[in-house]
Design a protein around this motif. Structure first.
Motif, PDB file in Angstrom:
ATOM      1  N   PRO A 343      35.190  45.857  44.829  1.00 43.94           N
ATOM      2  CA  PRO A 343      34.934  45.382  43.975  1.00 43.94           C
ATOM      3  C   PRO A 343      36.020  44.645  43.454  1.00 43.94           C
ATOM      4  O   PRO A 343      36.725  43.979  43.597  1.00 43.94           O
ATOM      5  CB  PRO A 343      35.248  47.042  42.945  1.00 43.94           C
ATOM      6  CG  PRO A 343      36.326  47.440  43.582  1.00 43.94           C
ATOM      7  CD  PRO A 343      36.119  47.331  45.321  1.00 43.94           C
ATOM      8  N   ALA A 344      35.241  43.868  41.909  1.00 46.05           N
ATOM      9  CA  ALA A 344      36.375  43.456  41.438  1.00 46.05           C
ATOM     10  C   ALA A 344      37.065  43.663  39.786  1.00 46.05           C
ATOM     11  O   ALA A 344      36.467  44.967  39.558  1.00 46.05           O
ATOM     12  CB  ALA A 344      35.217  41.684  40.031  1.00 46.05           C
ATOM     13  N   PRO A 345      38.102  42.995  39.260  1.00 46.18           N
ATOM     14  CA  PRO A 345      38.219  44.143  38.244  1.00 46.18           C
ATOM     15  C   PRO A 345      37.734  43.957  37.198  1.00 46.18           C
ATOM     16  O   PRO A 345      36.600  43.665  37.167  1.00 46.18           O
ATOM     17  CB  PRO A 345      39.830  42.571  37.879  1.00 46.18           C
ATOM     18  CG  PRO A 345      39.723  42.354  39.129  1.00 46.18           C
ATOM     19  CD  PRO A 345      38.547  42.515  39.524  1.00 46.18           C
ATOM     20  N   VAL A 346      37.618  45.498  36.424  1.00 41.65           N
ATOM     21  CA  VAL A 346      36.603  45.924  35.570  1.00 41.65           C
ATOM     22  C   VAL A 346      37.098  46.265  34.233  1.00 41.65           C
ATOM     23  O   VAL A 346      38.652  46.072  34.303  1.00 41.65           O
ATOM     24  CB  VAL A 346      35.868  47.298  35.774  1.00 41.65           C
ATOM     25  CG1 VAL A 346      34.317  47.022  36.985  1.00 41.65           C
ATOM     26  CG2 VAL A 346      36.648  48.642  35.640  1.00 41.65           C
ATOM     27  N   ALA A 347      36.215  46.086  32.824  1.00 40.10           N
ATOM     28  CA  ALA A 347      37.417  46.270  31.990  1.00 40.10           C
ATOM     29  C   ALA A 347      38.212  47.549  31.697  1.00 40.10           C
ATOM     30  O   ALA A 347      37.799  48.671  32.019  1.00 40.10           O
ATOM     31  CB  ALA A 347      36.350  46.274  30.532  1.00 40.10           C
ATOM     32  N   GLY A 348      39.412  47.598  30.999  1.00 43.54           N
ATOM     33  CA  GLY A 348      40.404  49.064  31.481  1.00 43.54           C
ATOM     34  C   GLY A 348      41.066  49.029  32.263  1.00 43.54           C
ATOM     35  O   GLY A 348      42.367  49.900  32.112  1.00 43.54           O
ATOM     36  N   GLU A 349      41.125  48.456  33.465  1.00 44.11           N
ATOM     37  CA  GLU A 349      42.077  48.259  33.934  1.00 44.11           C
ATOM     38  C   GLU A 349      42.834  46.732  33.662  1.00 44.11           C
ATOM     39  O   GLU A 349      42.859  45.925  33.562  1.00 44.11           O
ATOM     40  CB  GLU A 349      41.273  47.418  35.713  1.00 44.11           C
ATOM     41  CG  GLU A 349      40.876  48.903  35.920  1.00 44.11           C
ATOM     42  CD  GLU A 349      40.003  47.990  37.877  1.00 44.11           C
ATOM     43  OE1 GLU A 349      39.672  49.115  38.314  1.00 44.11           O
ATOM     44  OE2 GLU A 349      39.419  47.530  37.522  1.00 44.11           O
ATOM     45  N   ASP A 350      44.313  47.938  33.692  1.00 49.80           N
ATOM     46  CA  ASP A 350      45.931  47.053  33.204  1.00 49.80           C
ATOM     47  C   ASP A 350      46.073  45.819  34.416  1.00 49.80           C
ATOM     48  O   ASP A 350      45.827  46.314  35.765  1.00 49.80           O
ATOM     49  CB  ASP A 350      46.289  47.676  32.518  1.00 49.80           C
ATOM     50  CG  ASP A 350      46.877  48.866  33.368  1.00 49.80           C
ATOM     51  OD1 ASP A 350      47.424  48.357  34.793  1.00 49.80           O
ATOM     52  OD2 ASP A 350      48.293  49.933  32.474  1.00 49.80           O
TER      53      ASP A 350
END
Length: 876
Positions: A343-350
């Motif tokens: 995956p790529a980073p997604v919203a909510g991952e800090d």
């Protein structure tokens, strides 16, 4: 056309040819921190998280702010790598959610107001904006360049109690040349006119509040949200009194002490995508809207203020803007078959999730899609950014009067003794800007905000979205396998899995089998360019760039690339124009690539190297020395770690016999991906062809020569028809890089920023632009609003291009949609585009030093107001 510089360099080469027995490149000059003292590959590659919204989907309040960041080794990175480096943090600017607190990385070994930090998204480069195709995004871009933006309510801060000085503006951290055609918020024009956005009077660096305006590079958007360079705004600072503007955008009176014009000349005079004037700028912010009605793509956002882009962007504010297509396979427009790495980073991952390893509470090991921005910077010993503050630096000379006093920028070298523009409006003795440098090259490679980082990779497929984010530097990158003990390229044995080709039915048949191959360089399989996926994947390595056709019947298990020529499949690789050419990217170009680390031994080191020159680029064939191999010739490093295998669902899971156990989730080998037509893949026939020019100008005022001490001096005479009165003198240059056109009479016609608009496509028109480059350097040309197709290159006067030696002058990766194209010297580069939205836009060179000094002009789609269009009449 660097006449004097070339004369001096030629003498140096002649003298040195007989004394240098083992010539070796040296780092680019600049800054008091020696780049050779910076340890390489000790900091991890930062994986940019996703930018937070306001809490409302697709709505953002984003500020540009000043803070410090640990770009050099030390601080927070010691916690990650166990080292004890002590390089100081660097003052930068960048974007983040306007209500975020100051970064605080003290708990992780960093410092207060030092990024990266888990409590704040302010970071350099900025966090990624994830966009959905055909889904509207609204952003309030807020100028937060005040002392304590986190506490200043007037600029959107809301942390703690506001104090008396919190909302006072801060000055630029880099030297602003006021003699250029620039934003000029004090309205001090060299000809005395009452307006902003003009050539200034003072030779001193500007010390006032900083203008900003954000441009999403590659966005198909209305003019009022495009980031037009005269549509800037100042911070809503407590020590700024705004002079009102009249209906034409000009100040109502000349600003007095403490007064500034707080918006640019064109602010609130531009139209949205429907052709309606948009009052979207005021109180230190701009409200912009983006419909993302274009194919999935790798865009980026950065500042675009007139005459200051080189400085504002060098200070840090830039980030990725990724458009995904929910209707497409793997969210990609045009992907017809196969699965991409993720995956790529997604919203909510800090920050901790995306960048810390599992033993520190993160999960950085899982990411297989990573955006990577390549930049160059120079530093001072205190960690601050270095950018030259005088024209003598570009010439390799000292400032007049500094020789022998301990303040020389080039110890032992002569001085530059000429007059400069500014301070002499009534007695024009020079038109050479005192601070501006025609190009700027720096001696340290910075990738995703750290110097020479390293990424541990699983033996798997990875997707890297590469961006050349430098000011002026081309990069020619490749991925050799390196022996870390010697730094030299070496060969390792790669394990491969394959199946037999089914020659009757297509596809593959039978059991999985295994083989081994020696390998010393990895391919970059380019699947996309700036505006979309490519129609054909291109396998790139040093000396070769081969288009792949999806057809398993023609694919041997050795995975040898092939391409289609005259409807026949030819097994083998296609040579590039020149044997040293690898993946070549000009400033602002992007390359979406897949890299195959599968089957490599544990601990294998792969290094991204750069062999483009530390100087203006004239084409791969120009023979310029490559980048210094000890500094700018190295970019970043990958190390294969078998322990990471299986941390992503796109990693292959195989049985002991080699059978693929997870075909539904494993990423597809690049040669088996199926790419199909992109929406609007063909353009209507062109209705107009424009003949355009790319030029570097010499001074028509300053004749320069070299005196007996080696100083470059100004003669009292001026050039006549471009010729100075003595054989050893020459017009000083370059004065500026400019655009122009070939008029109906076949004459060269220079077009400056302030000239009436002459580029005026009809609404809905498709045009061919022939860009003739008569300068000495290549120029990466970016046209706002449109995605374009490269049609080809020819030599000036006819015949094939000598810069790209394919029959049509196109690189193998230039067959898809683009928004930036390399226009080489001596070539006519042709692009085709459809102009489908009304309004005022710009086209320019993306060497930002060129852009800032006249190599940018406006164009109007649909005509002026008096012609029934929407562009302001005053620009015609």
């Amino acid at each position: 056309m660097h006449n004097l510089k070339l004369k001096r360099l030629t003498m140096a080469v002649v003298l040195g040819a007989f004394t240098a027995t083992s010539a070796h490149a040296v780092p680019v000059p600049g800054g008091t921190l020696d780049p050779l003292t910076i340890p390489k590959y000790v900091t991890p590659l930062v994986i940019p998280p996703v930018m937070n919204t306001t809490g409302v989907d697709d709505d953002y309040d984003i500020g540009m702010r000043q803070f410090k960041q640990q770009i050099l080794p030390g601080g927070i990175w010691n916690t990650v790598n166990g080292r004890n480096d002590s390089f100081p943090p660097t003052t930068v600017w960048s974007y983040g959610p306007a209500t975020d607190p100051r970064p605080d990385s003290r708990a992780l070994g960093g410092g207060l107001n030092v990024a990266p930090a888990p409590n704040s998204q302010f970071n350099y480069p900025a966090y990624t904006i994830e966009a959905v195709k055909d889904s509207n995004i609204t952003i309030d871009w807020i100028n937060q360049l005040v002392r304590r933006a986190d506490r200043c309510r007037a600029v959107g801060g809301n942390i703690g109690s506001e104090r008396a000085n919190d909302c006072k503006f801060i000055k630029h951290i880099l030297p602003v040349d006021q003699t250029l055609h620039w934003a000029n918020p004090r309205a001090r024009c060299d000809k005395g006119e009452l307006r902003t956005d003009c050539h200034g009077q003072s030779q001193q660096p500007y010390k006032g509040p900083v203008p900003i305006v954000t441009h999403v590079h590659g966005a198909h958007t209305g003019a009022s949200s495009d980031g037009y360079t005269e549509g800037w705004w100042l911070p809503n600072a407590s020590n700024v009194s705004c002079v009102p503007r009249d209906a034409n955008g000009d100040p109502s009176w000349k600003p007095g002490p403490g007064e500034y014009v707080c918006e640019g000349t064109i602010a609130n005079l531009l139209t949205d995508r429907d052709g309606i004037v948009d009052q979207n700028i005021g109180n230190g912010q701009g409200h912009f809207e983006y419909l993302n009605d274009q194919p999935s793509a790798t865009l980026w956002y950065h500042d675009h203020a007139l005459g200051m882009t080189r400085l504002n962007v060098y200070a840090g504010p830039a980030g990725f803007w990724l458009i995904r297509d929910p209707a497409g396979l793997n969210s990609e427009t045009g992907l017809q078959g196969g699965s991409l790495p993720g995956p790529a980073p997604v919203a909510g991952e800090d920050l901790a999730t995306t960048n810390f390893p599992a033993d520190l509470g993160g999960s950085r090991e899982k990411y297989r899609e990573i955006p990577i921005v390549i930049q160059d910077r120079s530093f001072n010993a205190d960690g601050s950014l270095y950018y030259p503050d005088n024209r003598a630096f570009f010439e390799g000379l000292n400032v007049q009067g500094t020789g022998g006093n301990g303040n020389e920028q080039f110890p032992g070298e002569p001085e530059l003794h000429i007059k400069f523009a500014g301070n002499n409006a009534q007695d024009k003795v020079s038109d050479i800007a005192p601070i501006w440098n025609p190009e700027a090259f720096f001696n340290t490679m910075v990738v995703n905000g750290t110097t020479w980082p390293q990424l541990e990779v699983a033996p798997s497929l990875y997707r890297f979205r590469l961006l050349n984010g430098t000011n002026a530097r081309w990069v020619n990158v490749s991925l050799p396998i390196i022996d870390p003990a010697t730094g030299l390229q070496k060969t390792v044995v790669k394990n491969i899995h394959y199946r037999e080709i089914n020659s009757n039915k297509g596809g593959y048949k039978g059991p999985w089998m295994q083989d081994q191959q020696p390998i010393n360089e990895l391919y970059m399989y380019q699947i996309g360019t700036e505006q979309a996926l490519l129609p054909k994947i291109t396998a790139v390595r040093t000396g070769f760039a081969t288009q792949l056709n999806y057809n398993p019947q023609a694919w041997a298990f050795q995975q040898v690339p092939y391409m289609e020529v005259n409807n026949r499949l030819i097994v083998g690789e296609t040579a590039q124009s020149f044997p040293d050419q690898a993946l070549l990217m000009g400033p602002a170009e992007r390359a979406d690539v897949i890299v195959d680390f599968r089957g490599l031994p544990d601990g294998t080191v792969i290094r991204m190297i750069n062999t483009a020159p530390d100087s203006p680029f004239g084409g791969t064939e120009a023979g310029d020395p490559p980048a210094d191999p000890d500094t700018t010739g190295q970019v970043m490093q990958f190390v294969v770690n078998h322990a990471l295998m299986g941390t992503s669902p796109s990693d292959e899971k195989r049985s002991r016999r080699g059978k693929l156990l997870n075909p539904d989730t494993a990423a597809t080998s690049p040669w088996d991906l199926m790419l199909g037509p992109i929406e609007g893949n063909t353009l209507p026939p062109a209705t107009l062809t424009r003949e355009l020019l790319l030029i570097e100008e010499e001074s028509p005022i300053v004749c320069a020569d070299v005196d007996l001490a080696g100083n470059v001096i100004q003669l009292p005479e001026t050039p006549v028809a471009g010729v100075c009165p003595t054989a050893t003198a020459a017009p000083f240059g370059p004065k500026a890089a400019v655009l122009g056109r070939i008029d109906a009479a076949g004459q060269d016609d220079v077009t400056l920023w302030s000239d009436p608009i002459v580029t005026d496509p009809d609404l809905g028109a498709t045009e061919l632009w022939n860009m003739t480059n008569i300068s000495a350097d290549a120029h990466p040309i970016h046209v706002h609003l449109v995605k374009h197709k490269v049609v080809g290159r020819t030599a000036i006067g006819g015949g094939p291009s000598v810069k790209v030696t394919t029959p049509n002058g196109m690189e193998a990766w230039e067959y898809g949609w683009k928004d930036t194209v390399n226009a080489y010297p001596g070539d006519v580069t042709t692009i085709q585009a459809e102009f489908d939205l009304p309004g005022l836009y710009v086209w320019h060179c993306h060497i930002v030093e060129h852009e800032d000094n006249e190599m940018m002009v406006p164009f109007c789609v649909g005509g002026s107001e008096s012609q029934g269009g929407v562009c302001p009449d005053k620009l015609f």
